[in-house]
Design a protein around this motif. Structure first.
Motif, PDB file in Angstrom:
ATOM      1  N   LEU B  33       0.749   5.503   0.679  1.00 47.81           N
ATOM      2  CA  LEU B  33       0.250   6.961   0.870  1.00 47.81           C
ATOM      3  C   LEU B  33       0.432   6.957   2.541  1.00 47.81           C
ATOM      4  N   TYR B  35      -1.388   9.245   4.991  1.00 52.45           N
ATOM      5  CA  TYR B  35      -3.672   9.884   5.628  1.00 52.45           C
ATOM      6  C   TYR B  35      -3.591  10.293   6.572  1.00 52.45           C
ATOM      7  N   GLN B  37      -6.716  11.450   9.511  1.00 52.05           N
ATOM      8  CA  GLN B  37      -8.231  11.485   9.045  1.00 52.05           C
ATOM      9  C   GLN B  37      -8.569  12.307  10.827  1.00 52.05           C
ATOM     10  N   GLY B  40     -14.800  13.319  12.724  1.00 50.60           N
ATOM     11  CA  GLY B  40     -16.168  13.622  11.728  1.00 50.60           C
ATOM     12  C   GLY B  40     -15.828  13.789  10.158  1.00 50.60           C
ATOM     13  N   GLU B  41     -14.509  13.540   9.507  1.00 49.34           N
ATOM     14  CA  GLU B  41     -13.977  13.651   8.136  1.00 49.34           C
ATOM     15  C   GLU B  41     -13.361  12.578   7.905  1.00 49.34           C
ATOM     16  N   GLY B  42     -13.286  12.529   6.643  1.00 51.83           N
ATOM     17  CA  GLY B  42     -12.618  11.386   5.690  1.00 51.83           C
ATOM     18  C   GLY B  42     -11.270  11.915   5.589  1.00 51.83           C
ATOM     19  N   PRO B  43     -10.810  10.764   5.192  1.00 49.73           N
ATOM     20  CA  PRO B  43      -8.915  10.839   5.709  1.00 49.73           C
ATOM     21  C   PRO B  43      -8.140  11.826   3.764  1.00 49.73           C
ATOM     22  N   LEU B  45      -4.841  13.159   2.152  1.00 50.04           N
ATOM     23  CA  LEU B  45      -3.636  12.361   2.348  1.00 50.04           C
ATOM     24  C   LEU B  45      -2.524  14.089   2.320  1.00 50.04           C
ATOM     25  N   ALA B  48       2.768  10.641  -0.266  1.00 45.65           N
ATOM     26  CA  ALA B  48       2.735   9.411  -1.371  1.00 45.65           C
ATOM     27  C   ALA B  48       4.166   9.470  -2.253  1.00 45.65           C
ATOM     28  N   PHE B  88      -3.170   7.022   8.955  1.00 47.77           N
ATOM     29  CA  PHE B  88      -3.188   6.326   8.636  1.00 47.77           C
ATOM     30  C   PHE B  88      -1.964   5.686   6.820  1.00 47.77           C
ATOM     31  N   ASN B 100      -6.679  -0.386  -6.073  1.00 43.71           N
ATOM     32  CA  ASN B 100      -7.778   0.164  -5.072  1.00 43.71           C
ATOM     33  C   ASN B 100      -6.846   0.308  -3.874  1.00 43.71           C
ATOM     34  N   LEU B 101      -7.126   0.597  -2.855  1.00 45.76           N
ATOM     35  CA  LEU B 101      -5.943   1.289  -1.669  1.00 45.76           C
ATOM     36  C   LEU B 101      -6.232   0.363  -0.323  1.00 45.76           C
ATOM     37  N   PHE B 103      -5.802  -0.336   3.528  1.00 42.14           N
ATOM     38  CA  PHE B 103      -5.102   0.482   4.678  1.00 42.14           C
ATOM     39  C   PHE B 103      -5.230  -0.200   5.594  1.00 42.14           C
ATOM     40  N   GLY B 104      -3.672   0.708   6.543  1.00 45.05           N
ATOM     41  CA  GLY B 104      -3.559  -0.049   7.569  1.00 45.05           C
ATOM     42  C   GLY B 104      -4.524   0.346   8.592  1.00 45.05           C
ATOM     43  N   LYS B 105      -4.765   0.145  10.124  1.00 40.83           N
ATOM     44  CA  LYS B 105      -5.092   0.267  11.424  1.00 40.83           C
ATOM     45  C   LYS B 105      -5.583   1.610  11.669  1.00 40.83           C
TER      46      LYS B 105
END
Lengths: 114, 113
Positions: B33, B35, B37, B40-43, B45, B48, B88, B100-101, B103-105
């Motif tokens: 996947l 993403y 970001q 101030g927000e979440g990732p 998508l 996929a 990400f 579960n996911l 994540f890369g850095k």
């Protein structure tokens, strides 16, 4: 339709204090997750839940507790805050574990422990 | 545990340029996947990928699932200022906690108008 709602957005804690990060979703999702994001890093899984009454540890659970008494809510508890818990916390939900298109993140809670 | 190596760490480009970033893993994932970001927000998508070798586009974004299932790349063509953010990659397997996911850095993208 609010999606995933996290409160508070920001918080400063003193070492040793406790607090609960709130997370609520209105999509009737069974799966919920808590991640933390440290500066310059990806998200790491703290705890997750596959349904009301069922929770399990993720990659970095130490220092945290969770509960899932309803489908909608998944609070994250910090009992004795430590500087290492300074991070941005994201809650997420999905309708089922393999459904990545339905993986919705909240906007995060920025926590600083001093 | 499983880890993803994402590169580059950051990119500074001129508006209109193409961008490429990639992600590698030491182990196999069933799903890759990408993403984005914003501050101030979440990732959120973007794309996929479900099958090895799969190439998928979403507007100016193109991503591929490596044939070995251990890598993926994301290309952005003709970048614009609103492409700014952190990108990400994430891998997912099915079953138990592996659903579960991971994540890369992240790759921080800056676009100069």
């Amino acid at each position: 339709n609010a999606g995933v709602t996290q409160t508070p957005k920001f918080r400063i804690l003193k070492i040793g204090q406790s607090m609960t990060l709130q997370c609520a979703q209105d999509m009737n999702h069974n799966y919920m997750y808590w991640y933390r994001q440290d500066p310059g890093m990806g998200l790491k899984l703290i705890y997750y839940s596959v349904g009301a009454g069922i929770t399990d540890k993720g990659e970095v659970p130490n220092g945290y507790n969770v509960s899932r008494s309803t489908t909608e809510d998944f609070p994250l508890r910090l009992e004795l805050a430590a500087p290492s818990q300074t991070s941005v916390y994201f809650c997420a939900s999905s309708s089922r574990q393999g459904e990545v298109n339905g993986y919705t993140f909240g906007s995060g809670t920025r926590l600083t422990v001093v | 545990g499983q880890q993803l190596n994402q590169s580059p760490q950051s990119m500074f480009i001129q508006e209109g340029e193409d961008v490429s970033m990639n992600c590698t893993s030491s182990s196999i994932f069933n799903t890759w996947l990408w993403y984005k970001q914003e501050p101030g927000e979440g990732p959120v998508l973007l794309i996929a990928l479900y099958k090895a070798g799969e190439l998928t586009s979403n507007g100016r974004l193109t991503a591929q699932f490596g044939i070995t299932r251990k890598d993926s790349f994301l290309n952005i063509s003709a970048s614009i200022p609103s492409d700014v953010g952190i990108y990400f990659c994430a891998g997912q397997n099915y079953g138990g906690s592996q659903g579960n996911l991971i994540f890369g850095k992240g790759t921080k993208l800056s676009v100069k108008p």
